[in-house]
Write an enzyme that holds these catalytic residues in place. Structure first.
Site, PDB file in Angstrom:
ATOM      1  N   GLU A 156      18.461 -17.253  59.244  1.00  0.00           N
ATOM      2  CA  GLU A 156      19.002 -16.154  58.067  1.00  0.00           C
ATOM      3  C   GLU A 156      19.931 -15.604  59.148  1.00  0.00           C
ATOM      4  OE1 GLU A 156      19.193 -12.677  54.379  1.00  0.00           O
ATOM      5  OE2 GLU A 156      18.142 -14.014  54.770  1.00  0.00           O
TER       6      GLU A 156
ATOM      7  N   ASP B 179      22.644 -12.361  59.085  1.00  0.00           N
ATOM      8  CA  ASP B 179      23.095 -10.876  57.789  1.00  0.00           C
ATOM      9  C   ASP B 179      24.262 -10.218  58.491  1.00  0.00           C
ATOM     10  OD1 ASP B 179      21.063 -12.036  56.544  1.00  0.00           O
ATOM     11  OD2 ASP B 179      19.784 -10.203  56.775  1.00  0.00           O
TER      12      ASP B 179
ATOM     13  N   GLU C 216      25.079  -6.747  55.638  1.00  0.00           N
ATOM     14  CA  GLU C 216      24.954  -5.798  54.634  1.00  0.00           C
ATOM     15  C   GLU C 216      25.447  -4.863  54.973  1.00  0.00           C
ATOM     16  OE1 GLU C 216      20.773  -6.294  52.397  1.00  0.00           O
ATOM     17  OE2 GLU C 216      20.311  -6.241  54.752  1.00  0.00           O
TER      18      GLU C 216
ATOM     19  N   HIS D 254      24.706  -2.836  58.824  1.00  0.00           N
ATOM     20  CA  HIS D 254      23.114  -3.810  58.476  1.00  0.00           C
ATOM     21  C   HIS D 254      23.293  -5.394  59.481  1.00  0.00           C
ATOM     22  CE1 HIS D 254      18.662  -4.266  58.888  1.00  0.00           C
ATOM     23  NE2 HIS D 254      19.120  -4.780  57.973  1.00  0.00           N
ATOM     24  N   THR D 255      22.939  -5.805  60.272  1.00  0.00           N
ATOM     25  CA  THR D 255      23.038  -6.650  61.287  1.00  0.00           C
ATOM     26  C   THR D 255      22.160  -6.791  61.478  1.00  0.00           C
ATOM     27  OG1 THR D 255      23.293  -6.381  63.490  1.00  0.00           O
ATOM     28  CG2 THR D 255      25.556  -6.772  62.005  1.00  0.00           C
ATOM     29  N   ASN D 256      21.153  -8.411  60.777  1.00  0.00           N
ATOM     30  CA  ASN D 256      20.172  -8.797  61.238  1.00  0.00           C
ATOM     31  C   ASN D 256      20.073 -10.446  61.933  1.00  0.00           C
ATOM     32  OD1 ASN D 256      17.471  -9.141  61.906  1.00  0.00           O
ATOM     33  ND2 ASN D 256      16.480  -8.426  60.036  1.00  0.00           N
TER      34      ASN D 256
ATOM     35  N   GLU E 269      17.287  -6.091  63.494  1.00  0.00           N
ATOM     36  CA  GLU E 269      17.962  -5.183  63.071  1.00  0.00           C
ATOM     37  C   GLU E 269      19.158  -4.906  64.276  1.00  0.00           C
ATOM     38  OE1 GLU E 269      15.363  -4.849  62.655  1.00  0.00           O
ATOM     39  OE2 GLU E 269      14.496  -4.925  60.453  1.00  0.00           O
TER      40      GLU E 269
ATOM     41  N   ASP F 120      16.317   2.442  46.539  1.00  0.00           N
ATOM     42  CA  ASP F 120      14.718   3.682  47.306  1.00  0.00           C
ATOM     43  C   ASP F 120      15.165   3.167  48.269  1.00  0.00           C
ATOM     44  OD1 ASP F 120      15.159   0.695  47.189  1.00  0.00           O
ATOM     45  OD2 ASP F 120      13.436  -0.061  46.801  1.00  0.00           O
ATOM     46  N   TRP F 121      16.235   2.621  49.225  1.00  0.00           N
ATOM     47  CA  TRP F 121      15.500   2.957  50.401  1.00  0.00           C
ATOM     48  C   TRP F 121      17.084   2.729  51.029  1.00  0.00           C
ATOM     49  CZ3 TRP F 121      18.634  -1.227  53.678  1.00  0.00           C
ATOM     50  CH2 TRP F 121      18.731  -2.283  53.181  1.00  0.00           C
TER      51      TRP F 121
ATOM     52  N   GLY G 244      17.347   6.591  53.847  1.00  0.00           N
ATOM     53  CA  GLY G 244      16.032   5.851  53.661  1.00  0.00           C
ATOM     54  C   GLY G 244      15.221   6.019  52.108  1.00  0.00           C
TER      55      GLY G 244
ATOM     56  N   ARG H  45       8.274   1.247  67.266  1.00  0.00           N
ATOM     57  CA  ARG H  45       8.256   0.675  66.534  1.00  0.00           C
ATOM     58  C   ARG H  45       7.798  -0.785  67.451  1.00  0.00           C
ATOM     59  NH1 ARG H  45      13.425  -2.655  63.411  1.00  0.00           N
ATOM     60  NH2 ARG H  45      11.856  -4.622  61.852  1.00  0.00           N
TER      61      ARG H  45
END
Length: 291
Positions: A102, A104, A106, A119-121, A131, A195-196, A200, A279
């Site tokens: 995928e 992305d 977004e 947002h990329t992924n 991300e 919700d996010w 957040g 992370r």
């Protein structure tokens, strides 16, 4: 956000002008299929315009009729204007199955006057967590802008109005999977993710502003179409494609494009998984540390 002073900045108006002159108008009836939304997705203007809408009951979406194995994909989008908090406009390539690939884009909505977050992924074999997020240097709700994915055997490049914002290289040589065996469709959807999506999940969707609408035009794909297990390109090499459209199969970032990408990342990148040591306490992903 850092200062935007840069010797590459004067290039942007020229690039914007060039990218608004895409010559191949989409025919959304021919190229795409509305997949959900119960009438909230519409194909208009002799199939040159597609709109997605979201209300309290449902969002909407579409996907390409063709599957592709490598391509240079361009689409012009105008994002949800005003208070778009809680909404997500997703535009991406994805393969089928549980070990999917995928790529992305977004677009995370926000309160009126605040910037959208891009947002990329990149997913390979069902694994993402790659991300990077950016602000834009313009209002993406005021007019159409071109969002592009270059996907060839050597790299994936995300671009906005011709300016590259992210490059993901093929590093199979050091054991990192790269999406190159699974054909992908183009997908897009407009949906509620309060919700996010905005701070957040602290800021919820204001349904009094519904319906929310995103618009699409000027789709163009220089790509290898996958059909019945075969590619329209005889092999993954530039010489196998039509001479007039084959440059993307071996395209890379020249020094000017690299400088433009560095400018975007220096001034507009707001998250990069490759520096998020909290992370990844056991060590950053291998592609992040490979020079």
């Amino acid at each position: 956000m850092a200062s935007t002073n840069s010797p590459t900045l004067p290039l942007l108006p020229i690039l914007l002008s060039a990218y608004f002159l895409l010559s191949a108008a989409a025919n959304f009836d021919r190229d795409f299929q509305i997949t959900w939304g119960n009438g909230r997705a519409k194909i208009l203007n002799n199939a040159n315009l597609l709109t997605l809408s979201l209300d309290r009951a449902s969002g909407s979406g579409f996907h390409s009729k063709n599957e592709y194995l490598f391509g240079k994909i361009d689409m012009q989008l105008k994002l949800v204007p005003g208070n778009s908090a809680g909404t997500v406009t997703a535009y991406y390539l994805r393969s089928e199955g549980s070990s999917w690939d995928e790529i992305d884009f977004e677009f995370l909505g926000n309160l009126s006057g605040d910037p959208y977050i891009v947002h990329t992924n990149v997913f390979t074999q069902g694994k993402g967590n790659r991300e990077q997020q950016f602000y834009l240097w313009f209002d993406p709700t005021a007019d159409f802008h071109t969002y592009s994915i270059l996907w060839n055997p050597q790299r994936i490049v995300f671009s906005v109005d011709g300016t590259p914002i992210r490059e993901y290289k093929n590093l199979e040589s050091i054991g990192i999977p790269f999406p190159k065996r699974q054909p992908m469709r183009i997908y897009s959807s407009l949906w509620n993710a309060d919700d996010w999506a905005t701070r957040g999940g602290l800021i919820k969707t204001d349904w009094s502003k519904a319906p929310f609408t995103a618009s699409y035009r000027n789709f163009n794909a220089n790509a290898c179409v996958w059909n019945a297990g075969k590619s329209s390109c005889k092999s993954n090499s530039p010489s196998s494609a039509a001479p007039a459209t084959n440059a993307w199969l071996s395209q890379e970032l020249d020094s000017t494009a690299q400088k433009r990408m560095n400018w975007v990342q220096r001034n507009y990148m707001i998250y990069n998984y490759c520096i998020d040591r909290k992370r990844f306490p056991q060590g950053l992903p291998l592609e992040c540390t490979h020079s």
